[in-house]
Design a protein around this motif. Structure first.
Motif, PDB file in Angstrom:
ATOM      1  N   TYR A  48      30.558  12.347   1.940  1.00 12.86           N
ATOM      2  CA  TYR A  48      30.361  13.982   1.312  1.00 12.86           C
ATOM      3  C   TYR A  48      31.401  14.877   0.694  1.00 12.86           C
ATOM      4  CZ  TYR A  48      25.233  12.173   3.700  1.00 12.86           C
ATOM      5  OH  TYR A  48      24.851  12.478   3.353  1.00 12.86           O
ATOM      6  N   PHE A  49      31.324  15.578   0.347  1.00 18.64           N
ATOM      7  CA  PHE A  49      32.361  16.011  -0.211  1.00 18.64           C
ATOM      8  C   PHE A  49      31.915  17.722   0.518  1.00 18.64           C
ATOM      9  CE2 PHE A  49      35.997  18.435  -3.425  1.00 18.64           C
ATOM     10  CZ  PHE A  49      36.940  17.184  -3.169  1.00 18.64           C
ATOM     11  N   ASP A  50      30.906  17.861   0.636  1.00 19.22           N
ATOM     12  CA  ASP A  50      30.101  19.653   0.196  1.00 19.22           C
ATOM     13  C   ASP A  50      30.986  20.364   0.989  1.00 19.22           C
ATOM     14  OD1 ASP A  50      27.839  17.670   0.294  1.00 19.22           O
ATOM     15  OD2 ASP A  50      26.731  19.040   0.100  1.00 19.22           O
ATOM     16  N   VAL A  51      31.228  20.239   2.196  1.00 17.86           N
ATOM     17  CA  VAL A  51      31.850  20.980   3.240  1.00 17.86           C
ATOM     18  C   VAL A  51      33.413  21.319   2.750  1.00 17.86           C
ATOM     19  CG1 VAL A  51      32.804  20.927   5.918  1.00 17.86           C
ATOM     20  CG2 VAL A  51      30.237  20.424   5.173  1.00 17.86           C
ATOM     21  N   HIS A  52      34.408  20.327   1.834  1.00 17.71           N
ATOM     22  CA  HIS A  52      35.219  20.417   1.315  1.00 17.71           C
ATOM     23  C   HIS A  52      35.532  22.251   1.026  1.00 17.71           C
ATOM     24  CE1 HIS A  52      38.919  19.881  -0.928  1.00 17.71           C
ATOM     25  NE2 HIS A  52      39.542  18.795   0.343  1.00 17.71           N
ATOM     26  N   TRP A  53      36.864  22.664   0.490  1.00 16.63           N
ATOM     27  CA  TRP A  53      37.280  23.493  -0.795  1.00 16.63           C
ATOM     28  C   TRP A  53      36.607  23.377  -2.256  1.00 16.63           C
ATOM     29  CZ3 TRP A  53      38.095  28.489   0.304  1.00 16.63           C
ATOM     30  CH2 TRP A  53      38.602  29.482  -0.722  1.00 16.63           C
ATOM     31  N   PRO A  54      36.323  24.456  -2.406  1.00 15.07           N
ATOM     32  CA  PRO A  54      35.954  25.432  -2.000  1.00 15.07           C
ATOM     33  C   PRO A  54      34.640  25.331  -1.509  1.00 15.07           C
ATOM     34  CG  PRO A  54      35.586  25.220  -4.243  1.00 15.07           C
ATOM     35  CD  PRO A  54      36.167  24.267  -4.373  1.00 15.07           C
ATOM     36  N   TYR A  55      34.910  26.457  -0.554  1.00 20.98           N
ATOM     37  CA  TYR A  55      33.335  26.431   0.942  1.00 20.98           C
ATOM     38  C   TYR A  55      32.299  26.804   0.055  1.00 20.98           C
ATOM     39  CZ  TYR A  55      37.895  26.057   3.428  1.00 20.98           C
ATOM     40  OH  TYR A  55      39.074  25.501   4.117  1.00 20.98           O
ATOM     41  N   GLY A  56      30.804  26.315   0.394  1.00 23.12           N
ATOM     42  CA  GLY A  56      29.656  26.905   0.467  1.00 23.12           C
ATOM     43  C   GLY A  56      28.912  26.012   0.509  1.00 23.12           C
ATOM     44  N   PRO A  57      27.773  25.993  -0.110  1.00 22.19           N
ATOM     45  CA  PRO A  57      27.155  26.979  -1.336  1.00 22.19           C
ATOM     46  C   PRO A  57      27.016  28.368   0.788  1.00 22.19           C
ATOM     47  CG  PRO A  57      25.584  26.093  -0.540  1.00 22.19           C
ATOM     48  CD  PRO A  57      26.435  25.373   0.284  1.00 22.19           C
ATOM     49  N   VAL A  58      26.979  29.603   0.154  1.00 24.35           N
ATOM     50  CA  VAL A  58      26.622  30.313   0.973  1.00 24.35           C
ATOM     51  C   VAL A  58      24.762  31.515   0.707  1.00 24.35           C
ATOM     52  CG1 VAL A  58      29.047  31.619   0.998  1.00 24.35           C
ATOM     53  CG2 VAL A  58      27.963  32.225  -0.721  1.00 24.35           C
ATOM     54  N   GLU A  59      24.989  31.551  -0.286  1.00 22.35           N
ATOM     55  CA  GLU A  59      23.522  32.515   0.098  1.00 22.35           C
ATOM     56  C   GLU A  59      22.144  32.133   1.157  1.00 22.35           C
ATOM     57  OE1 GLU A  59      24.357  29.642  -1.929  1.00 22.35           O
ATOM     58  OE2 GLU A  59      24.661  30.479  -4.418  1.00 22.35           O
TER      59      GLU A  59
ATOM     60  N   GLU B 296      24.318  35.315   7.860  1.00 21.51           N
ATOM     61  CA  GLU B 296      24.442  35.118   8.868  1.00 21.51           C
ATOM     62  C   GLU B 296      25.240  34.780   9.791  1.00 21.51           C
ATOM     63  OE1 GLU B 296      23.397  30.662  12.009  1.00 21.51           O
ATOM     64  OE2 GLU B 296      22.181  30.956   9.949  1.00 21.51           O
ATOM     65  N   PHE B 297      26.719  34.322   8.698  1.00 25.26           N
ATOM     66  CA  PHE B 297      27.981  34.021   9.796  1.00 25.26           C
ATOM     67  C   PHE B 297      28.488  34.943   9.399  1.00 25.26           C
ATOM     68  CE2 PHE B 297      25.991  29.963   9.903  1.00 25.26           C
ATOM     69  CZ  PHE B 297      26.114  29.288  11.091  1.00 25.26           C
ATOM     70  N   LEU B 298      28.384  35.986   8.292  1.00 25.14           N
ATOM     71  CA  LEU B 298      29.478  37.387   7.619  1.00 25.14           C
ATOM     72  C   LEU B 298      28.670  38.584   7.853  1.00 25.14           C
ATOM     73  CD1 LEU B 298      30.562  35.600   4.591  1.00 25.14           C
ATOM     74  CD2 LEU B 298      31.669  36.537   5.803  1.00 25.14           C
ATOM     75  N   ALA B 299      27.412  38.677   8.015  1.00 23.83           N
ATOM     76  CA  ALA B 299      26.889  40.216   7.964  1.00 23.83           C
ATOM     77  C   ALA B 299      27.502  40.576   7.009  1.00 23.83           C
ATOM     78  CB  ALA B 299      27.451  40.492   9.694  1.00 23.83           C
TER      79      ALA B 299
ATOM     80  N   GLY C 139      33.736  32.922   7.582  1.00 20.21           N
ATOM     81  CA  GLY C 139      32.368  33.094   7.558  1.00 20.21           C
ATOM     82  C   GLY C 139      31.974  32.385   6.162  1.00 20.21           C
ATOM     83  N   ILE C 140      32.537  32.242   5.293  1.00 21.07           N
ATOM     84  CA  ILE C 140      31.742  31.258   4.278  1.00 21.07           C
ATOM     85  C   ILE C 140      31.952  29.710   4.707  1.00 21.07           C
ATOM     86  CG2 ILE C 140      32.413  32.908   2.639  1.00 21.07           C
ATOM     87  CD1 ILE C 140      34.593  31.235   2.080  1.00 21.07           C
ATOM     88  N   TYR C 141      33.185  29.352   5.481  1.00 24.19           N
ATOM     89  CA  TYR C 141      33.126  27.932   5.719  1.00 24.19           C
ATOM     90  C   TYR C 141      32.039  27.371   6.864  1.00 24.19           C
ATOM     91  CZ  TYR C 141      34.348  24.125   8.486  1.00 24.19           C
ATOM     92  OH  TYR C 141      34.900  22.588   9.111  1.00 24.19           O
ATOM     93  N   ARG C 142      31.822  27.839   7.982  1.00 21.93           N
ATOM     94  CA  ARG C 142      30.564  28.065   8.604  1.00 21.93           C
ATOM     95  C   ARG C 142      29.366  28.394   7.592  1.00 21.93           C
ATOM     96  NH1 ARG C 142      33.156  32.104  13.043  1.00 21.93           N
ATOM     97  NH2 ARG C 142      34.545  30.846  14.098  1.00 21.93           N
ATOM     98  N   ALA C 143      28.638  28.816   6.771  1.00 23.17           N
ATOM     99  CA  ALA C 143      27.966  29.121   6.021  1.00 23.17           C
ATOM    100  C   ALA C 143      27.794  27.773   5.222  1.00 23.17           C
ATOM    101  CB  ALA C 143      27.594  30.439   4.841  1.00 23.17           C
ATOM    102  N   GLY C 144      28.642  27.255   4.168  1.00 25.19           N
ATOM    103  CA  GLY C 144      28.282  25.490   3.758  1.00 25.19           C
ATOM    104  C   GLY C 144      28.661  24.953   4.732  1.00 25.19           C
ATOM    105  N   LEU C 145      28.817  24.831   6.255  1.00 27.41           N
ATOM    106  CA  LEU C 145      28.836  23.663   7.038  1.00 27.41           C
ATOM    107  C   LEU C 145      27.416  23.618   7.533  1.00 27.41           C
ATOM    108  CD1 LEU C 145      30.060  21.702   8.819  1.00 27.41           C
ATOM    109  CD2 LEU C 145      30.354  23.560  10.661  1.00 27.41           C
ATOM    110  N   ARG C 146      26.642  25.154   7.513  1.00 28.92           N
ATOM    111  CA  ARG C 146      25.259  25.021   8.094  1.00 28.92           C
ATOM    112  C   ARG C 146      24.308  24.093   7.687  1.00 28.92           C
ATOM    113  NH1 ARG C 146      22.338  27.655  11.821  1.00 28.92           N
ATOM    114  NH2 ARG C 146      24.681  27.408  13.145  1.00 28.92           N
ATOM    115  N   ALA C 147      24.756  24.515   6.181  1.00 29.18           N
ATOM    116  CA  ALA C 147      23.820  24.134   4.610  1.00 29.18           C
ATOM    117  C   ALA C 147      24.046  22.648   4.826  1.00 29.18           C
ATOM    118  CB  ALA C 147      24.496  24.620   3.842  1.00 29.18           C
ATOM    119  N   PHE C 148      24.899  21.963   4.634  1.00 27.59           N
ATOM    120  CA  PHE C 148      25.603  20.778   4.979  1.00 27.59           C
ATOM    121  C   PHE C 148      24.680  20.150   5.828  1.00 27.59           C
ATOM    122  CE2 PHE C 148      27.835  17.265   6.309  1.00 27.59           C
ATOM    123  CZ  PHE C 148      27.529  16.455   5.885  1.00 27.59           C
ATOM    124  N   ASP C 149      24.692  20.720   7.279  1.00 30.09           N
ATOM    125  CA  ASP C 149      24.103  20.127   8.659  1.00 30.09           C
ATOM    126  C   ASP C 149      22.560  19.891   8.377  1.00 30.09           C
ATOM    127  OD1 ASP C 149      25.832  20.346  10.314  1.00 30.09           O
ATOM    128  OD2 ASP C 149      25.200  22.710  11.319  1.00 30.09           O
TER     129      ASP C 149
END
Length: 362
Positions: free
Chosen positions: A123-134, A139-142, A178-188
């Motif tokens: 998978y490449f989802d978690v790689h830079w550029p991080y996302g998606p963030v929608e 949740e992670f950036l407030a 924040g954007i890294y964790r948002a993308g990671l949560r989406a990949f989860d």
């Protein structure tokens, strides 16, 4: 991971070079042997054994999203089925391909049902550029969510991290995490879908499943962003999870291991002998309860800036060696602390011991 070999052995140096440079690699216009060696590109040498080539009798399938792992560069060698997905990271919102990859994995597993199989999913989802963030950005950036660039694209994110930034800056401590964790949560969610699909097909319990990564990223902890610049823990300390067939309980190990150990472990588990393969050591003895305190891990990087760094981790210490014009620059660190190189009367003997061990390994 595929070769079970450290960089000095496999010689596939430049993961930043893609298909257009293969012609350069094959040409003879480079007069200098040193230059020819370093301009070989991201090409897998024909003579380099890959662990999956030993798995005869298994259907071997790979589902890859990574421009540097194209089949024409040699990475399709030894696979019965190889798919390379065109990345979507350049699109606005930088979506990933995990859902599409999962769909193809399951279609292929269903078509090959009943056949022993090795499946490699990159998978490449978690790689830079991080996302998606929608979905998880707020949740992670407030309130910091409004500080993200618009449009949210690869180019705009590259501009955001360009230049020099302090490790205590808002970019390094709030926006990037924040954007890294948002993308990671989406990949989860996509990873959960993969596991659920294996469970529904009654493949989960009887499969060996390995989850890992190729590298971490720095958020300016040492003055740089991303990876490929150094061998600090922020870049080379990655997860490694192994689920054995029929495993019923969780075990945690804190010994030093490496990605070069993955191939030998798989071959050991399925009892396929490969005595001449790679630099790694099977992790099966540790999984079965043997002591692994004598293990070491060697990391190495050669980048487009012609930096050459090696690192060795043994026990509680890590030695990082940088090639300099008049020799080597060695720094000793305690594991888990990349910021304070050890000095004082106790350091020189440990540096010498690890230096000698590193020289023996590479």
């Amino acid at each position: 991971m595929l070769s079970g070999s450290i960089v000095s052995r496999h010689l596939v140096y430049f993961s930043t070079l893609v298909r257009e440079r293969v012609v350069d690699y094959l040409s003879t216009r480079y007069e200098d042997d040193f230059e020819r060696l370093y301009l070989r590109g991201n090409v897998v040498p024909d003579r380099l054994p890959l662990f999956h080539e030993f798995l005869r009798g298994y259907h071997r399938a790979a589902f890859i999203e990574n421009v540097h792992l194209r089949p024409e560069l040699g990475f399709a060698r030894g696979w019965d089925h190889f798919e390379n997905f065109e990345t979507r990271k350049a699109e606005e919102g930088v979506p990933g391909n995990a859902a599409a990859i999962n769909r193809r994995v399951f279609e292929h597993l269903d078509a090959e049902s009943g056949t022993p199989a090795l499946v490699w999913i990159h998978y490449f989802d978690v790689h830079w550029p991080y996302g998606p963030v929608e979905k998880h950005g707020v949740e992670f950036l407030a309130e910091s969510f409004n500080e993200l660039p618009e449009p949210y694209t690869h180019d705009s994110l590259d501009r955001m991290v360009g230049g020099t930034h302090s490790p205590s800056s808002r970019l390094a401590t709030v926006l990037l995490p924040g954007i890294y964790r948002a993308g990671l949560r989406a990949f989860d969610g996509s990873l959960a879908d993969l596991i659920d699909g294996l469970v529904r097909r009654e493949l989960f319990d009887r499969s060996m499943i390995i989850l890992s990564s190729d590298h971490g990223d720095e958020f300016f902890e040492h003055g740089r962003f991303g990876h490929g610049h150094n061998l600090f823990d922020t870049v080379i300390r990655i997860p490694l999870l192994i689920k054995m067939p029929g495993q019923q309980r969780e075990m945690r190990h804190h010994e030093v291991v490496s990605l070069v150990d993955v191939g030998p472990t798989i071959l050991d588990v399925v009892r396929v002998p490969a005595p001449e393969f790679g630099d790694g050591r099977s992790l099966l003895p540790m999984i079965e309860g043997e002591d692994g305190s004598d293990r070491i891990a060697v990391s190495e990087v050669v980048n487009l800036e012609f930096d050459n760094l090696k690192a060795i981790v043994s026990g509680d210490h890590k030695l990082i060696r940088r090639a300099v014009p008049d020799g080597f620059q060695d720094r000793l660190f305690e594991v888990d602390d990349d910021f304070e190189a050890l000095t004082g009367s106790g350091s020189p003997p440990r540096i010498e011991a690890l230096s000698q061990l590193l020289l023996r390994e590479v």
